[in-house]
Design a protein around this motif. Sequence first.
Motif, PDB file in Angstrom:
ATOM      1  N   HIS A   1      21.775  19.151  75.317  1.00 36.09           N
ATOM      2  CA  HIS A   1      20.668  19.215  75.774  1.00 36.09           C
ATOM      3  C   HIS A   1      19.295  20.723  75.151  1.00 36.09           C
ATOM      4  CE1 HIS A   1      21.156  17.060  79.680  1.00 36.09           C
ATOM      5  NE2 HIS A   1      22.288  17.317  78.828  1.00 36.09           N
TER       6      HIS A   1
ATOM      7  N   HIS B   1      17.721  16.692  88.280  1.00 36.18           N
ATOM      8  CA  HIS B   1      18.934  16.223  87.690  1.00 36.18           C
ATOM      9  C   HIS B   1      18.716  14.745  88.399  1.00 36.18           C
ATOM     10  CE1 HIS B   1      22.489  15.438  86.314  1.00 36.18           C
ATOM     11  NE2 HIS B   1      23.148  15.355  87.134  1.00 36.18           N
ATOM     12  N   ASP B   2      18.635  14.608  89.101  1.00 34.07           N
ATOM     13  CA  ASP B   2      19.080  13.435  90.363  1.00 34.07           C
ATOM     14  C   ASP B   2      17.572  12.614  88.961  1.00 34.07           C
ATOM     15  OD1 ASP B   2      21.149  14.193  91.767  1.00 34.07           O
ATOM     16  OD2 ASP B   2      19.614  14.251  93.211  1.00 34.07           O
TER      17      ASP B   2
ATOM     18  N   PHE C   1      15.953  12.664  86.456  1.00 30.12           N
ATOM     19  CA  PHE C   1      16.719  12.352  85.161  1.00 30.12           C
ATOM     20  C   PHE C   1      18.141  11.103  85.172  1.00 30.12           C
ATOM     21  CE2 PHE C   1      19.660  14.194  81.605  1.00 30.12           C
ATOM     22  CZ  PHE C   1      18.801  13.464  80.613  1.00 30.12           C
ATOM     23  N   VAL C   2      18.416  11.262  85.877  1.00 34.65           N
ATOM     24  CA  VAL C   2      20.489  10.834  85.741  1.00 34.65           C
ATOM     25  C   VAL C   2      20.052   9.166  86.251  1.00 34.65           C
ATOM     26  CG1 VAL C   2      22.907   9.841  86.753  1.00 34.65           C
ATOM     27  CG2 VAL C   2      21.984  12.791  85.735  1.00 34.65           C
ATOM     28  N   ASN C   3      19.402   9.343  87.246  1.00 35.16           N
ATOM     29  CA  ASN C   3      19.701   7.640  87.775  1.00 35.16           C
ATOM     30  C   ASN C   3      17.703   6.741  87.995  1.00 35.16           C
ATOM     31  OD1 ASN C   3      20.950   8.054  89.588  1.00 35.16           O
ATOM     32  ND2 ASN C   3      20.221   9.552  91.173  1.00 35.16           N
TER      33      ASN C   3
ATOM     34  N   ILE D   1      17.326   8.511  82.101  1.00 39.03           N
ATOM     35  CA  ILE D   1      18.000   7.698  81.336  1.00 39.03           C
ATOM     36  C   ILE D   1      17.975   6.155  81.317  1.00 39.03           C
ATOM     37  CG2 ILE D   1      20.499   7.552  80.803  1.00 39.03           C
ATOM     38  CD1 ILE D   1      21.071  11.176  81.376  1.00 39.03           C
TER      39      ILE D   1
ATOM     40  N   PHE E   1      28.334  17.075  81.719  1.00 33.57           N
ATOM     41  CA  PHE E   1      27.192  16.217  81.781  1.00 33.57           C
ATOM     42  C   PHE E   1      26.922  15.199  80.156  1.00 33.57           C
ATOM     43  CE2 PHE E   1      23.479  13.382  81.408  1.00 33.57           C
ATOM     44  CZ  PHE E   1      23.351  12.624  82.347  1.00 33.57           C
ATOM     45  N   SER E   2      26.597  16.450  79.390  1.00 32.18           N
ATOM     46  CA  SER E   2      26.432  15.259  77.986  1.00 32.18           C
ATOM     47  C   SER E   2      27.708  15.409  77.502  1.00 32.18           C
ATOM     48  CB  SER E   2      25.658  16.100  76.813  1.00 32.18           C
ATOM     49  OG  SER E   2      24.354  16.788  77.384  1.00 32.18           O
TER      50      SER E   2
ATOM     51  N   ARG F   1      28.418  12.029  78.818  1.00 30.15           N
ATOM     52  CA  ARG F   1      27.898  10.595  77.999  1.00 30.15           C
ATOM     53  C   ARG F   1      28.121   9.886  76.368  1.00 30.15           C
ATOM     54  NH1 ARG F   1      25.082   8.389  82.242  1.00 30.15           N
ATOM     55  NH2 ARG F   1      23.679   7.572  80.541  1.00 30.15           N
TER      56      ARG F   1
END
Length: 131
Positions: free
Chosen positions: A2, A17-18, A20-22, A25, A108-109, A112
């Motif tokens: 990041h 954040h939600d 970004f993730v859902n 990505i 998080f990174s 991933r």
Amino acid sequence: MHYAKVKGQDALAIIEHDWFVNDFIPTIQQRGAEVIKARGQSSAASAANAAIDQMRVWTLGTEHNDWASMGVFSDNSYGIEADLVYSFPVQIANDSVNIVKGLDVNEFSFQRMRLSEAELKEERDAVRHLF
């Protein structure tokens, strides 16, 4: 990792954040299929443009204190299995490509990265018998 900035601010600090993730990505992961669906033709032009950009950086190098992402053989940086081709932040100068060491990686990174590493190892192992 990041390190993206928007007007000098950490990009992830100014987005949800939600989302970004859902949303973001998964969209990026399926961008080739999305291009085909939207244009009704191959995403090869997008891939070709990315290859041109990569060759430009490889040929001209990165700016001082900057880096690019490039698939190179791992030297176990960031805990990625050695000799696995993986996308790392690299600096390029004087015909030398060097993985940028010591960047902070948030949890998080890190997770991933482990998922990507596992997928790459599966793909490598699936074709190993061909070599």
